[in-house]
Design an enzyme around this catalytic site. Structure first.
Site, PDB file in Angstrom:
ATOM      1  CE1 TYR A 142       7.104 -74.847 -22.011  1.00  0.00           C
ATOM      2  CE2 TYR A 142       9.312 -75.598 -22.535  1.00  0.00           C
ATOM      3  CZ  TYR A 142       8.398 -74.578 -22.406  1.00  0.00           C
ATOM      4  OH  TYR A 142       8.790 -73.300 -22.668  1.00  0.00           O
ATOM      5  CE  LYS A 192      -6.791 -67.413 -17.543  1.00  0.00           C
ATOM      6  NZ  LYS A 192      -6.960 -65.940 -17.476  1.00  0.00           N
ATOM      7  CG  ASP A 225      -5.199 -62.906 -16.421  1.00  0.00           C
ATOM      8  OD1 ASP A 225      -4.996 -63.293 -15.247  1.00  0.00           O
ATOM      9  OD2 ASP A 225      -6.341 -62.798 -16.912  1.00  0.00           O
ATOM     10  CG  ASP A 249       9.613 -70.175 -21.700  1.00  0.00           C
ATOM     11  OD1 ASP A 249      10.837 -69.947 -21.574  1.00  0.00           O
ATOM     12  OD2 ASP A 249       9.022 -70.140 -22.795  1.00  0.00           O
ATOM     13  CG  ASP A 253      12.351 -64.711 -22.052  1.00  0.00           C
ATOM     14  OD1 ASP A 253      12.993 -65.507 -21.339  1.00  0.00           O
ATOM     15  OD2 ASP A 253      12.462 -64.664 -23.294  1.00  0.00           O
TER      16      ASP A 253
HETATM   17  C1  IPM Z   1      14.265 -71.401 -21.812  1.00  0.00           C
HETATM   18  C2  IPM Z   1      14.015 -71.669 -23.282  1.00  0.00           C
HETATM   19  C3  IPM Z   1      13.629 -73.133 -23.484  1.00  0.00           C
HETATM   20  C4  IPM Z   1      12.314 -73.353 -22.760  1.00  0.00           C
HETATM   21  C5  IPM Z   1      13.515 -73.614 -24.937  1.00  0.00           C
HETATM   22  C6  IPM Z   1      14.730 -73.276 -25.749  1.00  0.00           C
HETATM   23  C7  IPM Z   1      13.246 -75.092 -24.989  1.00  0.00           C
HETATM   24  O1  IPM Z   1      13.085 -70.788 -23.798  1.00  0.00           O
HETATM   25  O2  IPM Z   1      15.110 -72.086 -21.212  1.00  0.00           O
HETATM   26  O3  IPM Z   1      13.651 -70.492 -21.264  1.00  0.00           O
HETATM   27  O4  IPM Z   1      11.241 -73.057 -23.301  1.00  0.00           O
HETATM   28  O5  IPM Z   1      12.363 -73.858 -21.635  1.00  0.00           O
HETATM   29 MN    MN Z   2      12.573 -69.174 -22.394  1.00  0.00          MN
END
Ligand code: IPM
Ligand code: MN
Ligand code: NAD
Length: 365
Positions: A142, A192, A225, A249, A253
């Site tokens: 990042y 990885k 993976d 990240d 999710d």
């Molecule tokens: C998160 C989001 C952020 C990230 C974006 C919006 C910069 O996806 O907080 O998970 O990738 O960290």
């Molecule tokens: Mn995110």
């Protein structure tokens, strides 16, 4: 802590809607706990771009550094998708995290029987899942340099750089090892290392730190993976996970969806100074402004604030119990509705009302 100085950054889309509910909850918990709450608001993300021409101003960063904690909604949306990369709403969020040095992002995912039907997995797979992802937040791909898009090259290219220093790995791994000590005593480091040198080094450093400082924690290493597969196939076998910025990240999710909905997941970003508390979800432009958003991820983030910044875990537990009670009453926002008998679909405000009702009862008891 007797007074808590809080900076509220609502951001964009559903950010203001969910943050409003989190702030109501925080006010009630703080009052009951004898904590004075001083609240400031500032524009952030797309809202700041509209008002000031940048996604975060130096003045807002100054307020954030001076505050004990930041309560953040979400940033971004289609309205600002075409601006220059350095002006994107998301860049404002990255700058805030970096300047506050919030390097450890705690993203817990906990199974709740009430919303189990909202999970894409069968109940016997998810029941009992209670895991914590510790995501490195201010380095890795990042932030690595060089980065950019070289449009002038004969064959134009885009590029980013993934790098981690020993000290950056050690500091986030320490947070993860300590979390494991307080939980089930197990830590999985995700990398990885079979392909990327940077994560091979990550693996080495985490192993050395574990052996030197945390021999009581059971450490294992997994490739990202196959770990993604395990997360879906057997999530209840996982305790604490430590991983880099990008993998964290993506995996968070995924973990959110397993336990029901992205709208449920809170986070705490901790570092050297004040923490940033934000739900894991984004600005959800598809439902913004309609009063439909699930505020529970934001509310549970305020529970994490009470625990980690205010040092009042019992208040955080009261908020979590109030969330469980509201779900126990059968209340569901659209993302977790799934039409089960005994449930009722409600909007953002009514869900907030129900949590507050139960929180007051918890705190009076
Ligand atoms: C998160 C989001 C952020 C990230 C974006 C919006 C910069 O996806 O907080 O998970 O990738 O960290
Ligand atoms: Mn995110
Ligand atoms: P998103 O998380 O905003 O939405 C993904 C899906 O989940 C959508 O269908 C949305 O309606 C649903 N959803 C998310 N939160 C919800 C909630 N609280 N209640 C009910 N449903 C919810 O992800 P996206 O659509 O990929 O991104 C939209 C914008 O948000 C982008 O600009 C992205 O960069 C940004 N974003 C910001 C953050 C943040 O500020 N921390 C995090 C992720 C994405």
């Amino acid at each position: 802590m007797s007074t808590l100085e809080l900076l509220v950054l609502d951001g964009d889309g559903i950010g203001p809607e969910v943050n409003a509910q989190a702030l109501r909850v925080l006010r009630v918990a703080a009052e009951a706990g004898g904590i004075g709450l001083e609240v400031e608001h500032a524009a952030f993300g797309g809202a700041s771009l509209d008002a000031h021409g940048v996604p975060v101003t130096d003045a807002t960063l100054g307020l954030a550094k001076a505050a004990d904690a930041v309560l953040l909604g979400a940033v971004g949306g289609p309205k600002w998708d075409d601006v220059a990369p350095e002006l994107r709403a998301e860049r404002g969020l990255l700058r805030l995290r970096k300047e506050l040095a919030c390097f450890a992002n705690l993203r817990p995912a906990r199974f709740s029987a009430a919303i189990e039907p909202a999970s894409p997995l069968k109940a016997d797979r998810t029941a009992g899942t209670d895991l914590l992802i510790v995501r490195e937040l201010v380095s890795g791909i990042y932030f690595g340099e060089p980065r950019g898009i070289d449009r002038a090259a004969a064959d134009p290219e885009g590029f980013n750089t993934m790098r981690y220093s020993r000290s950056e790995i050690e500091r986030v791994a320490r947070v993860a090892f300590r979390s494991a000590q307080q939980r089930g005593g197990r830590l999985t480091s995700v990398d990885k290392a079979n392909v990327l040198e940077v994560t091979r080094f990550w693996r080495e450093v985490v192993s050395e730190l574990g052996a030197a400082e945390f021999p009581d924690v059971q450490l294992d290493h997994q490739y990202v993976d196959s770990f993604a597969m395990k997360l879906v196939a057997d999530p209840k076998g996982i305790d604490v996970v430590v991983t880099g910025n990008l993998f964290g990240d993506i995996l968070s999710d995924l973990a959110a969806a397993l336990t029901g909905s992205l709208g449920m997941l809170p986070s705490a970003s901790l570092g050297e100074g004040g923490g940033i508390y934000e739900p894991v979800h984004g600005s959800a432009p598809d439902i913004a402004g309609k009063g439909l958003a699930n505020p529970l991820g934001a509310i549970l983030s305020s529970a994490m604030l009470l625990e980690h910044t205010a040092g009042r875990p019992e208040l955080g537990r009261a908020v979590t119990a109030a969330v469980d009670a509201a779900l126990g009453d059968g209340l569901r926002t659209g993302d977790i509705a799934w039409g089960q008998p005994g449930t009722q679909r409600v909007g953002t405000q009514a869900m907030g009302d129900a949590v507050l009702h139960h929180l007051r009862r918890q705190l009076d008891a």
